[in-house]
Design an enzyme around this catalytic site. Structure first.
Site, PDB file in Angstrom:
ATOM      1  N   HIS A  65       0.830  -1.193   0.000  1.00 52.32           N
ATOM      2  CA  HIS A  65       0.000   0.000   0.000  1.00 52.32           C
ATOM      3  C   HIS A  65       0.866   1.244   0.000  1.00 52.32           C
ATOM      4  O   HIS A  65       2.042   1.204   0.366  1.00 52.32           O
ATOM      5  CB  HIS A  65      -0.931   0.021   1.217  1.00 52.32           C
ATOM      6  CG  HIS A  65      -0.204  -0.033   2.534  1.00 52.32           C
ATOM      7  ND1 HIS A  65       0.243  -1.210   3.075  1.00 52.32           N
ATOM      8  CD2 HIS A  65       0.152   0.936   3.409  1.00 52.32           C
ATOM      9  CE1 HIS A  65       0.845  -0.964   4.235  1.00 52.32           C
ATOM     10  NE2 HIS A  65       0.799   0.330   4.448  1.00 52.32           N
ATOM     11  N   CYS A 195       1.794   3.586  11.690  1.00 48.45           N
ATOM     12  CA  CYS A 195       2.706   3.091  10.662  1.00 48.45           C
ATOM     13  C   CYS A 195       3.014   4.231   9.701  1.00 48.45           C
ATOM     14  O   CYS A 195       2.363   5.278   9.757  1.00 48.45           O
ATOM     15  CB  CYS A 195       2.109   1.889   9.933  1.00 48.45           C
ATOM     16  SG  CYS A 195       0.620   2.257   8.970  1.00 48.45           S
TER      17      CYS A 195
END
Length: 688
Positions: A65, A195
């Site tokens: 991603h 993250c």
């Protein structure tokens, strides 16, 4: 708001064999759906994110991603692989692949949907349904959440503005019910997850910790610091917590809220893969009375090993699950990163003083006693003495922040003390390294000693600095200082005696290190080795500094030249990056080549390493010297043998450029014939 995933974005028979091929196959579906505007540019962003940390998760899941300017609508593509694809997970290949594409300015609603998907991936029933699905339309609907509502038995997870209020409200009763039946107060943990992109791992770690808390009868409240912002935990919840878990790969925001509590500090993937271990570790720390006195520090977090572990935990103890080499590298990089600004400021001031007043400026009288406003020599002496003052902090700062990287704020005092003693006993740069490691180790040992609750408040500000400074001082003065000083002198003599083939070999090694990871650990080790010699400059040390800076300029300059001479081999985004790389390379900013290396590491990295090795070898062979630690071509007047020095850089740049063009050209021939993407992201179709 367009649908996040449609049947056209689902491939139930993904035939790709590698993660790059899988990402390309799914991204091509996004291009066909007009969700992605530049295929190669988007794939370069995916590769750059993958280079930060593998995106494979236990349970056969891969979630590549990124956020990208080449995405015009938040999009999810799903592929199911029969053979499995390696995404770096510890338990093996992934068969469920989710490619998540978010625009650079994705809106909160779409990010909420993505975060919800990330949480559902922790549900075995959901993944089982994905593996059993046979109709792309049904699978797309399942991923969108168009299935019967689940029973509201969810852990209490504080998700800021990401989650519905009723999901959060049901958590406390659920966790309390696990232990409240016995009439006891449950063990309470507050956690923070984050993250780099704040899209997937953040929320998967939150759900994983919450589920583990339910199983263990522990009340877990999680704050997700994702892309769409975050809502702080209720101060009362933080105050009532028995321990804290940070599962993060970016800096935790507003850390001071958690000061004074037992803290487990790990990477986000550890929160996903082994939450029960983290909860058990938090309980053990609370039982031992370990206090995270430095939880409020603003130190940037380093990345850990492949599981996402930090090289430290919040109370200063080393992360038990990280490999020793990983921890040591992180400790050293902490010291080097804080030392570099002192090096840059002090070194450039000293170099500028030499440019104005000559090398005899170093022996000038103190400007506090003698300064004439109209004399250039006085200004040169002023610059030299300011720079020398900055340089005087190199070893103490290095030692202090190595210790800080190991054990946080309580280790700063013994680290600085040890570094200062290293200078006193003439142990130099090596002494600073050892002093920092000793200080961190002593503080970590002291922190493991159980203490009464009444003493915990003064431990980090009085007891630990006092005991650790005394211990480190004894070791540096009496035990290790003199042997290290002897080793430092031997190293200095060796550098001064370098000539011929020995110097060339050292130049090759330094060039390879500077270009391998382009700003990473090996690059920083080579750079730290070079700047260490500037604190007490010798002819050999100045040659090393010259070779290191010359080699570090090669990667961005080579990529800039390659995008100029063979534009068709690069995407539009890479060509734009190439223009910026001219300036970055000329300024000795090696990181300018990272986008190219992330997109095509197998061709770019070996090419620039070869060029860096050539440049390092030639610089050493030519005897070029450098007194400035930074500056690139802008400090050429301060370089010994400047013409030959520039020749070495040009030679290495040409070698790297030729290799990368050759390797990329050989790769491109076959794909183009098969109809691969063109340089501008369009399809190249060959008629049969």
């Amino acid at each position: 708001m367009s649908e996040l995933i449609t049947a056209e974005l689902v491939d139930l028979d993904l035939s790709a064999a590698t993660k790059d091929a899988a990402a390309r196959s799914l991204a091509e579906r996004m291009v066909a759906a007009h969700r992605v505007t530049d295929l190669d540019g988007f794939l370069a962003d995916v590769a750059a994110r993958e280079a930060q940390m593998p995106t494979g998760l236990d349970g056969g899941i891969g979630i590549p991603h990124c956020r990208s300017e080449h995405v015009n609508a938040p999009t999810l593509a799903f592929g199911r692989s029969g053979a499995g694809i390696d995404f770096g997970a510890a338990d093996g290949p992934a068969d469920l692949i989710f490619l998540i594409a978010a625009p650079a300015g994705a809106d909160d609603d779409h990010l909420t949907i993505l975060s919800g998907l990330a949480r559902r991936l922790m549900d075995p029933e959901f993944t089982a349904a994905l593996r059993a699905g046979t109709d792309p339309r049904a699978v797309a609907a399942l991923i969108r959440g168009e299935e019967p509502p689940e029973e509201p038995e969810q852990a209490r997870v504080e998700t800021g503005n990401q989650e519905q209020e009723q999901e959060r409200a049901g958590t406390g009763a659920e966790a309390a019910g696990a232990t409240g039946a016995a009439g006891s107060v449950p063990f309470r943990i507050v956690a923070v997850t984050s993250c780099p992109t704040g899209i997937a791992h953040t929320y998967m770690a939150a759900e994983s910790l919450a589920a583990a808390g339910r199983a263990e009868g522990v009340e877990v409240t999680v704050e997700t610091q994702g892309s769409a912002g975050f809502k702080k935990l209720d101060p009362a919840v933080v105050a009532g917590a028995d321990a804290v878990i940070w599962a993060h790969d970016v800096e935790v925001r507003e850390k001071a809220r958690f000061r004074g509590k037992p803290l487990v500090d790990v990477g986000v993937k550890a929160g996903i893969n082994r939450p029960a271990e983290l909860i058990a570790e938090a309980r053990r720390k609370a039982e031992r009375g370990e206090i995270a006195a430095a939880a409020g520090s603003d130190k940037a977090s380093g990345s850990g090993d492949d599981d996402g572990d930090r090289s430290r935990d919040g109370n200063g103890s080393g992360a038990e699950h990280a490999h020793f080499g990983v921890r040591l590298r992180t400790y050293l990089m902490s010291g080097v990163s804080y030392m570099v600004p002192f090096v840059a400021a002090g070194g450039l001031l000293i170099a500028l003083s030499f440019a104005i007043g000559g090398y005899e400026t170093a022996s000038a009288k103190s400007v506090a006693d003698h300064f004439v406003w109209g004399e250039a020599d006085s200004w040169a002496a002023l610059l030299n003495q300011i720079g020398s003052a900055a340089f005087g902090f190199l070893v103490p700062v290095l030692a202090g922040y190595i210790a800080y990287g190991m054990a946080d704020r309580p280790a700063l005092v013994p680290g600085f003390v040890g570094g200062a003693i290293a200078l006193t006993v003439n142990a130099g740069f090596l002494g600073g390294l050892v002093a920092g490691l000793l200080a961190g180790a002593v503080v970590m040992a002291v922190q493991r000693v159980p203490v009464h609750a009444t003493l915990r408040g003064i431990m980090p500000v009085l007891v630990i600095p006092l005991v650790a400074s005394a211990a480190v001082g004894f070791l540096m003065f009496i035990v290790v200082g003199k042997p290290i000083a002897s080793l430092q002198n031997a190293l200095t003599d060796w550098l001064n005696g370098l000539s011929g083939s020995n110097a060339v070999i050292l130049g090759v090694v330094l060039g390879l290190m500077m270009c391998f990871d382009m700003g990473g650990p090996l690059n920083k080790v080579a750079y730290a080795f070079a700047v260490g010699g500037l604190a007490d400059p010798t002819p050999g040390g100045l040659k090393v500094m010259a070779a290191v800076m010359a080699a570090g300029m090669v990667p961005p300059l080579a990529m800039a030249l390659a995008t100029t001479v063979r534009r068709g081999l690069f995407t539009k985004t890479e060509r734009e990056n190439g223009r910026a790389a001219w300036v970055l390379g000329a300024s000795f900013i090696t990181e300018g080549a990272i986008p190219f290396a992330a997109a095509d590491p197998l061709r770019v990295i070996p090419s620039v390493m070869a060029g860096g090795a050539v440049t390092g070898a030639l610089s050493m062979a030519f005897g070029a010297t450098l007194r400035a630690p930074h500056g690139g071509v802008f400090v050429v007047p301060l370089i010994g043998e400047p013409f030959l020095y520039l020749l070495a850089i040009a030679a290495g740049t040409l070698v790297a450029t030729a290799l990368v063009v050759l390797l990329k050209g050989a790769r491109r021939t076959a794909p183009e014939a098969a109809g691969d993407a063109g340089a501008d992201g369009s399809r190249v179709t060959v008629a049969a």
